[in-house]
Design an enzyme around this catalytic site. Structure first.
Site, PDB file in Angstrom:
ATOM      1  N   GLU A  27       0.340  -5.316  22.945  1.00 29.32           N
ATOM      2  CA  GLU A  27       0.785  -3.744  22.959  1.00 29.32           C
ATOM      3  C   GLU A  27       0.028  -2.914  23.978  1.00 29.32           C
ATOM      4  O   GLU A  27      -1.098  -2.846  23.901  1.00 29.32           O
ATOM      5  CB  GLU A  27       0.650  -3.316  21.472  1.00 29.32           C
ATOM      6  CG  GLU A  27       1.341  -2.015  21.104  1.00 29.32           C
ATOM      7  CD  GLU A  27       1.399  -1.597  19.935  1.00 29.32           C
ATOM      8  OE1 GLU A  27       1.775  -2.463  18.918  1.00 29.32           O
ATOM      9  OE2 GLU A  27       1.182  -0.380  19.677  1.00 29.32           O
ATOM     10  N   GLY A  53       0.824  -1.167  -0.099  1.00 26.83           N
ATOM     11  CA  GLY A  53       0.064   0.032  -0.147  1.00 26.83           C
ATOM     12  C   GLY A  53       1.066   1.191   0.058  1.00 26.83           C
ATOM     13  O   GLY A  53       1.985   1.105  -0.579  1.00 26.83           O
ATOM     14  N   ARG A  54       0.494   2.112   0.664  1.00 29.95           N
ATOM     15  CA  ARG A  54       1.202   3.537   0.524  1.00 29.95           C
ATOM     16  C   ARG A  54       2.478   3.480   1.342  1.00 29.95           C
ATOM     17  O   ARG A  54       3.664   3.792   0.821  1.00 29.95           O
ATOM     18  CB  ARG A  54       0.307   4.799   1.190  1.00 29.95           C
ATOM     19  CG  ARG A  54      -0.629   5.072   0.700  1.00 29.95           C
ATOM     20  CD  ARG A  54      -1.477   6.453   1.490  1.00 29.95           C
ATOM     21  NE  ARG A  54      -2.933   6.455   0.966  1.00 29.95           N
ATOM     22  CZ  ARG A  54      -3.670   5.726   1.654  1.00 29.95           C
ATOM     23  NH1 ARG A  54      -3.629   5.002   2.547  1.00 29.95           N
ATOM     24  NH2 ARG A  54      -5.095   6.000   0.992  1.00 29.95           N
ATOM     25  N   ILE A  55       2.591   2.780   2.547  1.00 32.04           N
ATOM     26  CA  ILE A  55       3.583   2.618   3.281  1.00 32.04           C
ATOM     27  C   ILE A  55       4.666   1.629   2.805  1.00 32.04           C
ATOM     28  O   ILE A  55       5.966   1.896   2.557  1.00 32.04           O
ATOM     29  CB  ILE A  55       3.247   2.394   4.620  1.00 32.04           C
ATOM     30  CG1 ILE A  55       2.661   3.586   5.497  1.00 32.04           C
ATOM     31  CG2 ILE A  55       4.705   2.497   5.403  1.00 32.04           C
ATOM     32  CD1 ILE A  55       2.092   3.180   6.778  1.00 32.04           C
ATOM     33  N   ARG A  89       1.014  -4.086  12.373  1.00 31.85           N
ATOM     34  CA  ARG A  89       0.187  -4.149  13.305  1.00 31.85           C
ATOM     35  C   ARG A  89       0.895  -5.572  14.144  1.00 31.85           C
ATOM     36  O   ARG A  89       1.247  -6.636  13.483  1.00 31.85           O
ATOM     37  CB  ARG A  89      -1.066  -4.403  13.247  1.00 31.85           C
ATOM     38  CG  ARG A  89      -2.074  -3.147  12.788  1.00 31.85           C
ATOM     39  CD  ARG A  89      -2.135  -2.175  13.954  1.00 31.85           C
ATOM     40  NE  ARG A  89      -2.769  -0.746  14.003  1.00 31.85           N
ATOM     41  CZ  ARG A  89      -2.457   0.310  13.591  1.00 31.85           C
ATOM     42  NH1 ARG A  89      -1.162   0.412  13.367  1.00 31.85           N
ATOM     43  NH2 ARG A  89      -3.214   1.457  13.089  1.00 31.85           N
ATOM     44  N   HIS A 144       5.936   1.579  19.172  1.00 27.99           N
ATOM     45  CA  HIS A 144       4.754   2.034  17.897  1.00 27.99           C
ATOM     46  C   HIS A 144       5.071   3.746  17.696  1.00 27.99           C
ATOM     47  O   HIS A 144       4.382   4.508  17.991  1.00 27.99           O
ATOM     48  CB  HIS A 144       3.340   2.012  18.603  1.00 27.99           C
ATOM     49  CG  HIS A 144       2.248   1.824  17.271  1.00 27.99           C
ATOM     50  ND1 HIS A 144       1.439   1.044  17.448  1.00 27.99           N
ATOM     51  CD2 HIS A 144       2.270   2.190  16.303  1.00 27.99           C
ATOM     52  CE1 HIS A 144       0.562   1.053  16.233  1.00 27.99           C
ATOM     53  NE2 HIS A 144       1.221   1.945  15.498  1.00 27.99           N
TER      54      HIS A 144
END
Ligand code: DGY
Length: 332
Positions: A272, A161-163, A243, A291
């Site tokens: 987390e 995707g974008r990242i 994630r 994070h």
């Protein structure tokens, strides 16, 4: 805004956010804000959403069907994050509530952080820092803290995707061969960046670095499990800036202890936050940071501003500029 009730709709902001966004919300709304350093307990969220027309939340808030259902007057949910796996989108859509998120503005910051983790794990930077701090640096050592080269190696990106794409662009600067696995093929990016679509099993087997950039969904939960880790090279390094639950933590712990893979760099974990006494933190070949993908001043200001824009648009009854459940508009 409900007619005749208030000209400044009440909104709940679940934690202090950068002033760039908060100011806009304060100018137009009656802001109720949870001032704690930790997220508000669920009972607080339930109580506040029952009385508010807007909710500005973070990825640490469980916005499940119960919360959505409690928001009797809720007209918009605006999350200051791109990922919305903490929000029951179906429940929001069923109630006609648009959900805003913040895509795009944290892409480069998160890609930078991914590369920082990759380089730090490959070149054993945290171990080097510790070595110096402990006074063990007595001379130039020909055999100490030898890491892995990055230049010219193979990077496997899971989720283009974008990242993931921004990470692929950085990898070009390191002359890396880039394999990717994604829900759909991206012929344009294959042509532009030379990235190669690869079935996941082959990607895992061939990559020197595996970097995760997929959203957390039922399909990607524990995508990297024992079987996947055992497919990777014993010299491979796993990076997770997506994630935590995309990786099976127990399997990763064994993989790092028993040498199925060489190292991991984690910006996200499951659970987390990771408790300070978690066994992963005892491993020198595991880097864990809290994070921080989008944690730059500029990215967080842009995220807060976008979250405010989404919130205010929803309260005005306008289409959200950045909507995570656009199907909500089809149902209308
Ligand atoms: C997101 O936005 O989803 C990141 O995980 C935190 O910025």
């Amino acid at each position: 805004m409900r007619k005749g009730v208030s000209t400044r709709p009440p909104v709940f902001v679940t934690r202090p956010i950068p002033e760039a966004g908060l100011r806009r919300v304060r100018d137009a709304c009656e802001v109720r804000m949870w001032e704690g350093e930790l997220p508000p307990p669920k009972e607080v969220i339930l109580k506040e959403v029952a009385e508010c027309e807007g909710l500005l939340c973070l990825l640490t808030d469980p916005i499940d069907a119960e919360v959505v259902g409690a928001g009797r007057h809720l007209r918009v949910i605006s999350q200051m994050a791109v990922g919305v796996d903490n929000i029951d989108l179906e429940a929001a859509t069923a109630r006609g509530i648009p959900v805003g998120h913040t895509p795009g503005v944290l892409t480069e910051a998160t890609a930078d952080l991914t590369f920082a983790l990759l380089l730090a794990a490959a070149r054993r930077i945290p171990e080097g820092i510790e070595y110096v701090r402990q006074g063990r640096w007595r001379t130039w050592e020909p055999m100490v803290l030898l890491g892995r080269e990055v230049w010219g190696k193979t990077l496997g990106i899971v989720g283009l995707g974008r990242i993931g794409t921004a990470v692929a662009r950085r990898a070009r600067g390191f002359a890396m061969r880039v394999l990717y696995h994604s829900r759909s093929r991206k012929p344009d990016l294959e042509a532009e960046l030379g990235v190669e679509y690869t079935p996941l099993d082959d990607l895992l087997a061939q990559a020197d670095f595996v970097s995760l950039h997929c959203p957390l969904t039922p399909e990607t939960h524990h995508l990297i499990d024992e079987e996947a880790l055992r497919r990777m090279k014993p010299t491979a390094i796993l990076i997770n800036a997506a994630r935590g639950p995309v990786v099976d933590t127990d399997a990763l712990l064994r993989a790092l202890r028993e040498g199925w893979i060489e190292a991991a760099g984690l910006d996200v974990t499951d659970p987390e936050p990771l408790p300070a006494d978690h066994p992963l933190l005892d491993l020198p070949n595991c880097i864990v940071i809290p994070h921080l993908g989008s944690a730059t001043v500029a990215a967080r200001e842009r995220m807060a501003t976008m979250a405010a824009e989404n919130l205010l648009a929803g309260l005005r009854g306008e289409r959200l500029p950045y909507c995570a459940n656009p199907e909500v508009y089809e149902a209308r």
